[in-house]
Design an enzyme around this catalytic site. Sequence first.
Site, PDB file in Angstrom:
ATOM      1  NE  ARG A  55     -50.054  34.252  45.848  1.00 52.56           N
ATOM      2  CZ  ARG A  55     -49.228  34.607  44.861  1.00 52.56           C
ATOM      3  NH1 ARG A  55     -49.712  35.033  43.733  1.00 52.56           N
ATOM      4  NH2 ARG A  55     -47.913  34.526  44.997  1.00 52.56           N
ATOM      5  CB  THR A  56     -50.863  35.792  52.817  1.00 60.58           C
ATOM      6  OG1 THR A  56     -50.872  34.525  52.164  1.00 60.58           O
ATOM      7  CG2 THR A  56     -51.550  35.657  54.161  1.00 60.58           C
ATOM      8  CE  LYS A  84     -32.423  48.581  66.698  1.00 60.04           C
ATOM      9  NZ  LYS A  84     -33.246  49.621  67.335  1.00 60.04           N
ATOM     10  NE  ARG A 105     -46.924  34.121  55.037  1.00 65.07           N
ATOM     11  CZ  ARG A 105     -47.235  33.800  53.789  1.00 65.07           C
ATOM     12  NH1 ARG A 105     -46.417  34.073  52.794  1.00 65.07           N
ATOM     13  NH2 ARG A 105     -48.391  33.217  53.523  1.00 65.07           N
ATOM     14  CG  HIS A 133     -50.991  29.455  54.856  1.00 69.08           C
ATOM     15  ND1 HIS A 133     -51.656  30.561  55.348  1.00 69.08           N
ATOM     16  CD2 HIS A 133     -50.442  29.846  53.667  1.00 69.08           C
ATOM     17  CE1 HIS A 133     -51.523  31.559  54.491  1.00 69.08           C
ATOM     18  NE2 HIS A 133     -50.785  31.150  53.464  1.00 69.08           N
TER      19      HIS A 133
HETATM   20  C1  NCD Z   1     -48.303  29.791  50.214  1.00 73.78           C
HETATM   21  C2  NCD Z   1     -47.419  29.974  51.436  1.00 73.78           C
HETATM   22  O1  NCD Z   1     -46.962  31.086  51.710  1.00 73.78           O
HETATM   23  O2  NCD Z   1     -47.223  28.982  52.106  1.00 73.78           O
HETATM   24  N1  NCD Z   1     -48.588  30.998  49.548  1.00 73.78           N
HETATM   25  C3  NCD Z   1     -49.683  31.721  49.907  1.00 73.78           C
HETATM   26  O3  NCD Z   1     -49.827  32.120  51.027  1.00 73.78           O
HETATM   27  N2  NCD Z   1     -50.603  31.927  48.954  1.00 73.78           N
HETATM   28  C4  NCD Z   1     -47.756  28.804  49.266  1.00 73.78           C
HETATM   29  C5  NCD Z   1     -46.326  28.925  48.827  1.00 73.78           C
HETATM   30  O4  NCD Z   1     -45.601  29.851  49.169  1.00 73.78           O
HETATM   31  O5  NCD Z   1     -45.931  28.034  48.069  1.00 73.78           O
END
Ligand code: NCD
Length: 306
Positions: A55-56, A84, A105, A133
């Site tokens: 999703r992100t 590396k 991320r 997040h």
């Molecule tokens: C969340 C995450 O990556 O922390 N997912 C997201 O970004 N929608 C929640 C999860 O992974 O449980």
Amino acid sequence: MPLERLTSARQLSIPVLNEIFSQARKMRDICKSQGRTNLLADKMIGLVFLEPSSRTLLSFQSAAQRLGAGIVFIQGVGSTSFEKGESLSDAIRVVSGYCDLIVARLPKSGDAQIASDASSVPFINAGDGGNEHPTQSLVDTFTVSEELGTLSNLQYTFGFDPLQSRSIHSLCLVLSQFDNIGFDFISPPELRAPSWLVEQCKNRGIRVTESARLADLKNPDVIYLNRLQEERFPDRSLFEKYRYEYRLTPEQIPASTRLILDPLPRVDEIALEVDQLPIAGYFRQAQNGVYIRMALLAMLLGRAIA
Ligand code: NCD
């Protein structure tokens, strides 16, 4: 001061939140009326995703492309120089020479701050390990605000892994600024909310309770669930012990509940039958991710819509 780097939900004051929501509504109008625009046609967005994401990652890609921006990206460490032994700081410093904004991320708590410090362009934390997040907290609060019309005077239940859920951490930090709020955390005893979070919420006047029993669901307005964070368990047997024990079914939902949210992916924490209820808001919540991320990209690049 304009927002240039988003590493923590602590930066999201109520005025900042209101500005982002107002931009997100404009972005939603653009998506619905014309699909895309050329607001960022001269910009390049770098997506550095070293942990799994659906999703992100996709909503940032969709957001960038709906705004006309180009994209360069790294997905997973396997194909990169991290294999590396390159440091995070060096890698981010290099990528910031290739683009106008970085979304990252990263696998460890605190990595977002290291990366932001190394970046010469605006930076967005898309999740740093089990820490925070912040963009998800914007999606979540925008959804509550759109669906219930307010962020004040609400009782929340959070489950079922508040210790390791970065989405729950960031959301609680943002919500704790609003008036007359209560948080009930429901989790196995080993996965209770971190003490720093509980302390901070209590210091801000939030009513906080903790329970290990799903049957203790009080009278929430909003139930916010997130899967047990399987990949963050130091001891896998603990995950196996609880994975089927904490699952919300329609019969368990108190009549007071007005909205059920989950950042997704849903694994075992919500029974499929809950999806049929009008108060199940998690797929609408995921859709809001595009509008919020369009708003963030435009604002951090100094292109907020007048
Ligand atoms: C969340 C995450 O990556 O922390 N997912 C997201 O970004 N929608 C929640 C999860 O992974 O449980």
